[in-house]
Design an enzyme around this catalytic site. Structure first.
Site, mmCIF file in Angstrom:
data_model
loop_
_atom_site.group_PDB
_atom_site.id
_atom_site.type_symbol
_atom_site.label_atom_id
_atom_site.label_comp_id
_atom_site.label_asym_id
_atom_site.label_seq_id
_atom_site.Cartn_x
_atom_site.Cartn_y
_atom_site.Cartn_z
ATOM 1 N N LYS A 11 -31.703 -29.592 22.821
ATOM 2 C CA LYS A 11 -31.039 -29.796 21.523
ATOM 3 C C LYS A 11 -31.787 -30.802 20.641
ATOM 4 O O LYS A 11 -32.676 -31.532 21.122
ATOM 5 C CB LYS A 11 -29.597 -30.265 21.778
ATOM 6 C CG LYS A 11 -28.714 -29.206 22.477
ATOM 7 C CD LYS A 11 -27.269 -29.705 22.599
ATOM 8 C CE LYS A 11 -26.369 -28.674 23.248
ATOM 9 N NZ LYS A 11 -24.954 -29.142 23.347
ATOM 10 N N TYR A 51 -22.009 -20.593 18.793
ATOM 11 C CA TYR A 51 -20.870 -21.399 19.244
ATOM 12 C C TYR A 51 -19.523 -20.823 18.757
ATOM 13 O O TYR A 51 -18.537 -21.558 18.693
ATOM 14 C CB TYR A 51 -21.032 -22.849 18.797
ATOM 15 C CG TYR A 51 -21.944 -23.658 19.720
ATOM 16 C CD1 TYR A 51 -21.633 -23.821 21.072
ATOM 17 C CD2 TYR A 51 -23.090 -24.274 19.247
ATOM 18 C CE1 TYR A 51 -22.450 -24.556 21.922
ATOM 19 C CE2 TYR A 51 -23.912 -25.025 20.098
ATOM 20 C CZ TYR A 51 -23.577 -25.155 21.433
ATOM 21 O OH TYR A 51 -24.383 -25.891 22.280
ATOM 22 N N PHE A 59 -14.319 -30.148 16.815
ATOM 23 C CA PHE A 59 -15.715 -30.601 16.732
ATOM 24 C C PHE A 59 -16.669 -29.506 16.249
ATOM 25 O O PHE A 59 -17.878 -29.738 16.156
ATOM 26 C CB PHE A 59 -16.178 -31.143 18.097
ATOM 27 C CG PHE A 59 -16.060 -30.174 19.247
ATOM 28 C CD1 PHE A 59 -17.031 -29.201 19.463
ATOM 29 C CD2 PHE A 59 -14.983 -30.246 20.123
ATOM 30 C CE1 PHE A 59 -16.922 -28.308 20.515
ATOM 31 C CE2 PHE A 59 -14.869 -29.357 21.189
ATOM 32 C CZ PHE A 59 -15.846 -28.380 21.382
ATOM 33 N N ARG A 87 -26.670 -25.640 35.495
ATOM 34 C CA ARG A 87 -25.501 -26.485 35.155
ATOM 35 C C ARG A 87 -25.537 -27.780 35.980
ATOM 36 O O ARG A 87 -25.187 -28.844 35.488
ATOM 37 C CB ARG A 87 -24.179 -25.739 35.409
ATOM 38 C CG ARG A 87 -23.967 -24.460 34.635
ATOM 39 C CD ARG A 87 -23.605 -24.610 33.195
ATOM 40 N NE ARG A 87 -22.398 -25.383 32.950
ATOM 41 C CZ ARG A 87 -21.892 -25.580 31.727
ATOM 42 N NH1 ARG A 87 -22.484 -25.056 30.657
ATOM 43 N NH2 ARG A 87 -20.810 -26.295 31.549
ATOM 44 N N THR A 93 -20.676 -32.355 30.595
ATOM 45 C CA THR A 93 -20.789 -32.346 29.120
ATOM 46 C C THR A 93 -20.834 -33.763 28.561
ATOM 47 O O THR A 93 -21.623 -34.070 27.679
ATOM 48 C CB THR A 93 -19.576 -31.590 28.523
ATOM 49 O OG1 THR A 93 -19.428 -30.341 29.189
ATOM 50 C CG2 THR A 93 -19.756 -31.367 27.029
ATOM 51 N N ARG A 104 -28.352 -34.953 31.473
ATOM 52 C CA ARG A 104 -27.454 -35.630 30.534
ATOM 53 C C ARG A 104 -27.249 -37.094 30.901
ATOM 54 O O ARG A 104 -27.147 -37.950 30.015
ATOM 55 C CB ARG A 104 -26.132 -34.861 30.430
ATOM 56 C CG ARG A 104 -26.293 -33.591 29.574
ATOM 57 C CD ARG A 104 -25.109 -32.687 29.680
ATOM 58 N NE ARG A 104 -25.075 -31.657 28.633
ATOM 59 C CZ ARG A 104 -24.277 -30.601 28.657
ATOM 60 N NH1 ARG A 104 -23.448 -30.418 29.687
ATOM 61 N NH2 ARG A 104 -24.285 -29.727 27.679
ATOM 62 N N ASN A 114 -25.749 -34.156 23.334
ATOM 63 C CA ASN A 114 -25.912 -34.241 24.786
ATOM 64 C C ASN A 114 -27.123 -33.477 25.320
ATOM 65 O O ASN A 114 -27.141 -33.019 26.457
ATOM 66 C CB ASN A 114 -24.614 -33.832 25.496
ATOM 67 C CG ASN A 114 -24.199 -32.422 25.178
ATOM 68 O OD1 ASN A 114 -24.894 -31.716 24.463
ATOM 69 N ND2 ASN A 114 -23.074 -31.989 25.716
ATOM 70 N N HIS A 117 -28.157 -27.398 26.395
ATOM 71 C CA HIS A 117 -27.138 -26.363 26.588
ATOM 72 C C HIS A 117 -27.548 -25.504 27.767
ATOM 73 O O HIS A 117 -28.742 -25.246 27.956
ATOM 74 C CB HIS A 117 -27.024 -25.459 25.350
ATOM 75 C CG HIS A 117 -26.274 -24.183 25.633
ATOM 76 N ND1 HIS A 117 -24.904 -24.103 25.587
ATOM 77 C CD2 HIS A 117 -26.719 -22.951 26.047
ATOM 78 C CE1 HIS A 117 -24.532 -22.864 25.939
ATOM 79 N NE2 HIS A 117 -25.605 -22.157 26.219
ATOM 80 N N GLU A 128 -26.383 -14.582 25.276
ATOM 81 C CA GLU A 128 -27.104 -15.680 24.614
ATOM 82 C C GLU A 128 -28.612 -15.412 24.582
ATOM 83 O O GLU A 128 -29.272 -15.649 23.569
ATOM 84 C CB GLU A 128 -26.793 -17.001 25.329
ATOM 85 C CG GLU A 128 -25.331 -17.411 25.156
ATOM 86 C CD GLU A 128 -24.946 -18.688 25.899
ATOM 87 O OE1 GLU A 128 -23.840 -19.186 25.654
ATOM 88 O OE2 GLU A 128 -25.753 -19.188 26.723
HETATM 89 N N1 UDP Z 1 -18.827 -30.841 22.252
HETATM 90 C C1 UDP Z 1 -18.483 -31.869 21.391
HETATM 91 N N2 UDP Z 1 -17.296 -32.546 21.602
HETATM 92 C C2 UDP Z 1 -16.456 -32.224 22.624
HETATM 93 C C3 UDP Z 1 -16.810 -31.179 23.498
HETATM 94 C C4 UDP Z 1 -18.004 -30.501 23.285
HETATM 95 O O1 UDP Z 1 -19.220 -32.171 20.453
HETATM 96 O O2 UDP Z 1 -15.402 -32.858 22.759
HETATM 97 C C5 UDP Z 1 -20.089 -30.114 22.028
HETATM 98 C C6 UDP Z 1 -21.177 -30.555 23.020
HETATM 99 O O3 UDP Z 1 -22.439 -30.557 22.353
HETATM 100 C C7 UDP Z 1 -21.114 -29.446 24.056
HETATM 101 C C8 UDP Z 1 -20.798 -28.228 23.191
HETATM 102 O O4 UDP Z 1 -19.899 -28.722 22.219
HETATM 103 O O5 UDP Z 1 -22.326 -29.338 24.772
HETATM 104 C C9 UDP Z 1 -20.176 -27.070 23.923
HETATM 105 O O6 UDP Z 1 -19.066 -27.531 24.658
HETATM 106 P P1 UDP Z 1 -18.761 -26.983 26.138
HETATM 107 O O7 UDP Z 1 -17.393 -27.453 26.478
HETATM 108 O O8 UDP Z 1 -19.070 -25.538 26.200
HETATM 109 O O9 UDP Z 1 -19.782 -27.849 27.034
HETATM 110 P P2 UDP Z 1 -21.136 -27.488 27.794
HETATM 111 O O10 UDP Z 1 -21.003 -26.095 28.337
HETATM 112 O O11 UDP Z 1 -22.261 -27.614 26.777
HETATM 113 O O12 UDP Z 1 -21.255 -28.540 28.868
#
Ligand code: UDP
Length: 140
Positions: A11, A51, A59, A87, A93, A104, A114, A117, A128
């Site tokens: 990112k 997204y 958010f 993952r 996250t 992370r 973070n 992705h 994707e």
């Molecule tokens: N995100 C955020 N605030 C939150 C949760 C998620 O800005 O409270 C953003 C963050 O960049 C995250 C993305 O949204 O990576 C997608 O969220 P997801 O829950 O799918 O998490 P991931 O799969 O990326 O761990």
């Protein structure tokens, strides 16, 4: 376990800090092969489509603005159980909850910025990957 492919993004917060190589080293050390990779600037349309599942979340606007704020590196990763393996390497996250040694934990700035992705299931990965790569760009 089956050989899978997953979709990865480095990112804008990470490309801004020149962390592409450091992140790729962690990905490769985990046994994943980078079978496609390109540095792009996402359009707003691409980020909103990518997204779309989070459209109703508070958010969403910030997330889209962040994803188009600088270059990203989109990747296809291949390996045994690639989705879960990636993952695991990414970590939670929220970087404050991520395990030691994860991307992370080591590099992310906040829950929003973070650094990476990764797809959450093989089915999502296929969708994707198809959004950003054509078949002949992936070299296994
Ligand atoms: N995100 C955020 N605030 C939150 C949760 C998620 O800005 O409270 C953003 C963050 O960049 C995250 C993305 O949204 O990576 C997608 O969220 P997801 O829950 O799918 O998490 P991931 O799969 O990326 O761990």
């Amino acid at each position: 376990m089956a050989i899978e492919r997953t979709f990865s993004i480095i990112k804008p917060d990470a490309t801004a800090r020149n962390l592409t190589g450091a992140i790729n080293a962690l990905i490769e050390k985990a046994g994943l092969r980078i079978v496609a990779q390109k540095r792009i600037r996402m359009t707003r349309d691409q980020a909103e489509t990518f997204y779309a599942v989070h459209k109703a979340r508070p958010f969403f606007g910030e997330l889209v603005d962040f994803m188009i704020s600088g270059p990203v590196v989109v990747q296809v990763l291949e390996g045994e159980g690639a989705v879960l393996k990636h993952r695991d390497v990414m970590g939670a996250t929220d970087p404050s909850k991520a395990a030691d040694g994860t991307i992370r934990k080591l590099h992310a700035k906040s829950i929003g910025e973070n650094s990476v992705h990764g797809s959450d299931a093989p089915e999502t990965a296929a969708v994707e990957i198809a959004q950003f790569f054509s078949g002949n760009e992936i070299v296994g």
